[in-house]
Design a protein around this motif. Structure first.
Motif, PDB file in Angstrom:
ATOM      1  N   PHE A 255      45.048  32.430  35.249  1.00  0.00           N
ATOM      2  CA  PHE A 255      43.831  33.242  35.175  1.00  0.00           C
ATOM      3  C   PHE A 255      43.088  33.204  36.512  1.00  0.00           C
ATOM      4  N   LEU A 256      42.945  32.003  37.089  1.00  0.00           N
ATOM      5  CA  LEU A 256      42.246  31.911  38.365  1.00  0.00           C
ATOM      6  C   LEU A 256      42.941  32.785  39.401  1.00  0.00           C
ATOM      7  N   LEU A 257      44.279  32.706  39.416  1.00  0.00           N
ATOM      8  CA  LEU A 257      45.038  33.494  40.400  1.00  0.00           C
ATOM      9  C   LEU A 257      44.842  34.988  40.166  1.00  0.00           C
ATOM     10  N   SER A 258      44.928  35.408  38.896  1.00  0.00           N
ATOM     11  CA  SER A 258      44.764  36.833  38.606  1.00  0.00           C
ATOM     12  C   SER A 258      43.360  37.305  38.943  1.00  0.00           C
ATOM     13  N   PHE A 259      42.354  36.474  38.624  1.00  0.00           N
ATOM     14  CA  PHE A 259      40.976  36.872  38.933  1.00  0.00           C
ATOM     15  C   PHE A 259      40.804  37.006  40.440  1.00  0.00           C
TER      16      PHE A 259
ATOM     17  N   PRO B 268      46.404  38.134  47.842  1.00  0.00           N
ATOM     18  CA  PRO B 268      46.806  39.508  48.189  1.00  0.00           C
ATOM     19  C   PRO B 268      47.059  39.705  49.686  1.00  0.00           C
ATOM     20  N   VAL B 269      46.453  38.868  50.521  1.00  0.00           N
ATOM     21  CA  VAL B 269      46.665  39.030  51.962  1.00  0.00           C
ATOM     22  C   VAL B 269      48.110  38.757  52.329  1.00  0.00           C
ATOM     23  N   PHE B 270      48.673  37.695  51.721  1.00  0.00           N
ATOM     24  CA  PHE B 270      50.024  37.286  52.101  1.00  0.00           C
ATOM     25  C   PHE B 270      51.088  37.901  51.208  1.00  0.00           C
ATOM     26  N   SER B 271      50.702  38.393  50.062  1.00  0.00           N
ATOM     27  CA  SER B 271      51.668  39.018  49.167  1.00  0.00           C
ATOM     28  C   SER B 271      51.049  40.273  48.568  1.00  0.00           C
ATOM     29  N   PRO B 272      51.049  41.352  49.336  1.00  0.00           N
ATOM     30  CA  PRO B 272      50.293  42.544  48.926  1.00  0.00           C
ATOM     31  C   PRO B 272      50.931  43.343  47.795  1.00  0.00           C
TER      32      PRO B 272
ATOM     33  N   ARG C  62      43.214  37.774  42.614  1.00  0.00           N
ATOM     34  CA  ARG C  62      43.957  38.920  43.130  1.00  0.00           C
ATOM     35  C   ARG C  62      43.365  40.244  42.660  1.00  0.00           C
ATOM     36  N   ASN C  63      42.812  40.266  41.455  1.00  0.00           N
ATOM     37  CA  ASN C  63      42.402  41.555  40.890  1.00  0.00           C
ATOM     38  C   ASN C  63      40.900  41.786  40.876  1.00  0.00           C
ATOM     39  N   PHE C  64      40.107  40.731  40.784  1.00  0.00           N
ATOM     40  CA  PHE C  64      38.660  40.939  40.630  1.00  0.00           C
ATOM     41  C   PHE C  64      37.851  40.305  41.754  1.00  0.00           C
ATOM     42  N   GLY C  65      38.510  39.857  42.804  1.00  0.00           N
ATOM     43  CA  GLY C  65      37.764  39.356  43.949  1.00  0.00           C
ATOM     44  C   GLY C  65      37.136  37.994  43.778  1.00  0.00           C
ATOM     45  N   ALA C  66      37.628  37.184  42.841  1.00  0.00           N
ATOM     46  CA  ALA C  66      37.116  35.812  42.744  1.00  0.00           C
ATOM     47  C   ALA C  66      37.533  35.036  43.985  1.00  0.00           C
ATOM     48  N   ARG C  67      36.864  33.886  44.238  1.00  0.00           N
ATOM     49  CA  ARG C  67      37.073  33.206  45.514  1.00  0.00           C
ATOM     50  C   ARG C  67      37.850  31.900  45.386  1.00  0.00           C
TER      51      ARG C  67
ATOM     52  N   GLY D  66      26.910  37.293  42.300  1.00  0.00           N
ATOM     53  CA  GLY D  66      28.007  38.101  41.775  1.00  0.00           C
ATOM     54  C   GLY D  66      29.231  37.233  41.537  1.00  0.00           C
ATOM     55  N   PHE D  67      30.265  37.853  40.938  1.00  0.00           N
ATOM     56  CA  PHE D  67      31.498  37.116  40.648  1.00  0.00           C
ATOM     57  C   PHE D  67      32.173  36.670  41.942  1.00  0.00           C
ATOM     58  N   SER D  68      32.039  37.495  43.022  1.00  0.00           N
ATOM     59  CA  SER D  68      32.705  37.173  44.283  1.00  0.00           C
ATOM     60  C   SER D  68      31.757  36.561  45.303  1.00  0.00           C
ATOM     61  N   THR D  69      30.516  36.269  44.911  1.00  0.00           N
ATOM     62  CA  THR D  69      29.555  35.817  45.906  1.00  0.00           C
ATOM     63  C   THR D  69      29.946  34.484  46.522  1.00  0.00           C
ATOM     64  N   SER D  70      30.285  33.528  45.667  1.00  0.00           N
ATOM     65  CA  SER D  70      30.604  32.197  46.168  1.00  0.00           C
ATOM     66  C   SER D  70      31.545  31.528  45.186  1.00  0.00           C
TER      67      SER D  70
END
Lengths: 196, 662
Positions: free
Chosen positions: B237-241, B165-169, B243-248, A122-126
């Protein structure tokens, strides 16, 4: 009317404004993909959960869709050449074929994403997942925008309401299309072919 | 110098306006009222709109700065709480960098580049308008976060993972990230437009090495923007992804590298500081020769050192990261490059000084601001070189010493340069001279105020006062000369002196606007092409596109060298040159026609970003309008076709001239 090359002083370089503008824009795009590719290369081996790259990549499948995309560059060249010769029907034909080949590639990407997702990436997997989908997704969006531009060109030509010189516009869109293809060669090599 | 009141002669109107319609919507045709501004594609109007927007945000950012200084004036400040303080310094920096300095530079570039290269407009007039509207909407969007849950609070460089989002909700950082994306598109379109304009639309005879120096420096800036903006785009984009889409991307638990953000940000961020200061360098290089009555000393050196700054500026970014543990090799390399970039900057300082050397100096307000820049930027430049000494920089990192440094280069550099440009070009833009007496007060209050504000920060920083600390306590203030309380108070008083100085400028603007006296045609005895037209310039800029034979073309039309005494003697006045132009005016000039689409496209982008934060349905609506507007744009020719114009049988076209094509 909108042809700026009528007067010598309107184009000091001899290249039309729209073409030079597209070249400039593509220069900027290099850095955009540069940033995304760097992010992927940094993170491609970082898998804390979910599949690793080697476990899910289907190289033969992606090779075929890459080939399709590269062939679309050839048809784009044919479209530009036809436009320069004022062969309207041929221009429209090759533009449409180019768009179809591009759409085949995007379709392949959608299929690939779905398959990977079902295999657990998934997008958040890793970090690998996030950076893989971001990089290839951005490229896919670029191809999609290209398809929209190609189809719009065909539509506008049918209404023969083209502002500016037709061949010049086709060539400008062509520059964009080739660039997106070249970027894919780099992405395909770095992402799929070089083992982690 | 010709100080003659000049009545504007009635000339044959050479600019024709389209009267009928074309494209998807009716084309706007108003030449007066608010419509003439909102739908305009005229580079001069857009330049003024950029300037007004930037000035507004300068005041907003200034008020934020005053609040910060009020908070820090005394120990245990109570003006702002910690949370609000974080938002305040973040937004102060964001506003000043992205919404004041960059738009102001864009405004001046928009206004003066076509005039300086002898063009009638930019290459892509509608894209130019799009850039302005995107920028304005970006500014409004970012600042709306104050009222919608709180502004961004991560510092202007928004280090990850602190910006997660943890530090700036709150939504503050989302507003910030999306807003800067919009501003980024504005910068990118502006860069493409101006690069193509400069490369393609110079007047006949104007080779690159005959181009006015302001245009040169702005061109370097546009190239920096072209390549720097996409890098911050990726980072945002990385930051928004995330914060908004759960990217790591910045999730340390998933193995993320926090330095990724720092590298991406500063690869953008360091070229950015040259984006901020090079426009001012360009202005000063125009002003100093005019008021020294000498050509710019070593024009090629100024050009190439500017370009060199543009190149080397890409190789110094990691000096912002010396404290992050990059390793000795990286630190050594970036130390060396940081020392190296001082060289082309030093070349410029020497060129400016030698321009004044032996000149007949005339201390107008514009000249004072330019000299102020040379002195104060040098102070900031020298403290900048100290950062290349990595061990000492490790001590200074995140202290007020850094704050002192970048305010000397940005306020002492960029802002003083802009004010120099305001006083110099005001008669060109508005046909009236700013009051010179008030200008003197304006200058001295600003210079004294800025030195009082930022000078003590060197001491505060070396004594260890950290940046972004919302309170300081008496117990740790120290004693004697290095007492924090004393210097903090001086800095706070200084900030208000500075504010009064800027207020005087605004008062000066109002007084000037009410003063009926018109400025002479060539008030400063200037040298470059923008003075080869009326004040303010006509809609089509030049009655005749000039053919250029010299660097400083306008000067060489007024003066020629006496072959015996080798001195310059006047051969024509500005008025005579202007009259000559009007006699030979092109009869039939088609300017790019106004359009609805730029503002519609820009507004659609704004709607999309709102939707990204609040509801994807809104974003989808924005997407549909964007698509519709793009088609409207593509189908509408930039210049209305011949059939759209009233028949001009009375003036058969002698020199049909269309400008721009997108």
């Amino acid at each position: 009317m909108t042809d700026t090359a009528v007067h010598g002083h309107d184009s000091s370089t001899g290249i039309s404004n729209i073409k030079l503008g597209m070249w400039t824009f593509l220069g900027s795009e290099c850095l955009l993909f540069g940033g995304l590719i760097s992010t992927y290369m940094l993170y491609r081996g970082r898998v804390t959960g979910g599949p690793r790259p080697a476990q899910i990549f289907d190289i033969p499948f992606t090779s075929v869709s890459s080939f399709v995309l590269l062939m679309s560059s050839l048809t784009m060249v044919l479209a530009v050449s036809a436009a320069h010769k004022n062969e309207h029907r041929k221009t429209n034909l090759w533009l449409t074929v180019t768009a179809l080949l591009g759409a085949t590639f995007v379709g392949g990407q959608v299929y690939e994403f779905t398959a990977f997702y079902n295999e657990g990436l998934g997008f958040s997997t890793s970090l690998f997942g996030s950076s893989f989908y971001t990089l290839t997704g951005f490229h896919g969006v670029h191809v999609t925008v290209g398809i929209i531009m190609l189809m719009s060109l065909v539509g506008i030509f049918k209404r023969s309401a083209v502002p500016g010189k037709k061949a010049e516009v086709v060539e400008m869109i062509g520059l964009y299309w080739h660039f997106v293809d070249i970027v894919w060669i780099i992405i395909f090599t770095l992402v799929y072919l070089i083992p982690v | 110098m010709a100080i003659i009141e000049r009545e504007t002669e009635v000339v044959v109107p050479v600019t024709v306006t389209p009267t009928s319609t074309y494209g998807v919507l009716k084309r706007p045709v108003s030449a007066t009222g608010w419509r003439a501004w909102v739908f305009t594609v005229d580079h001069k109007k857009l330049g003024l709109m950029y300037g007004a927007t930037a000035m507004f945000f300068f005041i907003v950012g200034g008020v934020e700065a005053l609040l910060i200084r009020l908070q820090l004036a005394a120990p245990n400040g109570k003006v702002l709480n910690a949370d609000l303080y974080n938002q305040m310094f973040t937004m102060h920096a964001t506003t000043m960098v992205f919404l004041f300095v960059m738009p102001m530079a864009a405004g001046l570039a928009n206004y003066f580049i076509p005039l300086q290269i002898g063009a009638r407009d930019v290459a892509f007039p509608r894209i130019n308008a799009l850039g302005f509207w995107l920028l304005l909407f970006a500014g409004i969007f970012i600042n709306l976060s104050w009222f919608l849950g709180g502004a961004a609070d991560g510092g202007w460089f928004m280090y990850a993972p602190n910006s997660g989002p943890v530090f700036s909700p709150t939504n503050g950082i989302d507003f910030w990230a999306f807003g800067l994306q919009i501003a980024g598109i504005a910068s990118l379109t502006g860069a493409i437009n101006l690069i193509v304009t400069v490369l393609n639309m110079r007047a006949p005879g104007m080779t690159l090495m005959k181009m006015p120096i302001f245009t040169w420096m702005m061109t370097v800036v546009q190239f920096l923007l072209l390549f720097a903006v996409p890098v911050i785009t990726v980072a945002l984009f990385l930051l928004s992804f995330q914060r908004n889409f759960g990217a790591r991307f910045f999730d340390v638990a998933a193995g993320a590298d926090p330095l990724l953000w720092q590298h991406l940000f500063w690869i953008f961020g360091h070229p950015e500081v040259y984006i901020l200061v090079l426009p001012a360098f360009g202005i000063v290089s125009e002003v100093l020769p005019v008021f020294s009555r000498k050509p710019l000393f070593g024009y090629p050196f100024v050009v190439f050192s500017g370009a060199a700054i543009g190149f080397v500026g890409w190789g110094v970014w990691a000096h912002h990261m010396f404290a992050s543990g990059l390793g000795p090799v990286s630190v050594a390399v970036f130390s060396l490059t940081t020392m190296a970039i001082a060289v082309p900057t030093g070349v410029k300082i020497i060129n400016w000084t030698l321009t004044m050397w032996g000149g007949k100096l005339y201390f107008s307000t514009a000249m004072k601001f330019s000299i102020g820049l040379i002195v104060l930027f040098t102070v900031g430049g020298l403290s900048g070189v100290t950062h290349s000494v990595a061990p000492s920089d490790t001590q200074q990192t995140d202290t007020y010493y850094i704050v002192a440094h970048f305010h000397y280069v940005l306020f002492g550099g960029a802002v003083l340069g802009f004010f120099s440009g305001f006083y110099y070009w005001w008669p060109k833009m508005f046909g009236k001279m700013l009051n010179e007496r008030l200008g003197g007060w304006n200058f001295w209050l600003m210079v004294i105020g800025m030195n009082m504000t930022f000078g003590p920060m060197h001491i505060l920083g070396l004594q260890g006062q950290p940046r972004r600390m919302y309170q300081w306590t008496e117990a740790r203030a120290g004693e004697g000369f290095f007492n924090l309380a004393f210097w903090n108070m001086i800095a706070s008083i200084g900030s208000f002196v500075l504010a009064v100085g800027i207020l005087l400028f605004l008062i000066n603007v109002v007084i000037t606007a009410r003063n009926p006296t018109r400025a002479p045609l060539d008030p400063w005895n200037s040298r470059s092409l923008e003075w080869l037209t009326s004040n303010p310039p006509k809609e089509h800029n030049f009655d005749v596109i000039p053919t250029v034979h010299h660097l400083d073309e306008f000067f060489h039309r007024k003066y020629e060298e006496d072959p015996e005494s080798h001195t310059m003697r006047q051969i024509a006045t500005a008025e005579e040159i202007m009259a000559e132009q009007e006699r030979n005016a092109d009869k039939h000039i088609h300017m790019p026609s106004p359009s609805y689409w730029p503002i519609v496209v820009a507004f659609s982008v704004l709607v999309i970003t709102f939707g990204m934060i609040f509801s994807y349905l809104i974003a989808a609506i924005g997407g549909v309008t964007l698509l519709f507007a793009s088609f409207g744009w593509a189908l509408e020719p930039s210049t209305a076709p011949e059939s759209d114009f009233e028949s001009n049988s009375s003036t058969p076209g002698t020199a049909l001239d269309s400008v721009g094509n997108s």
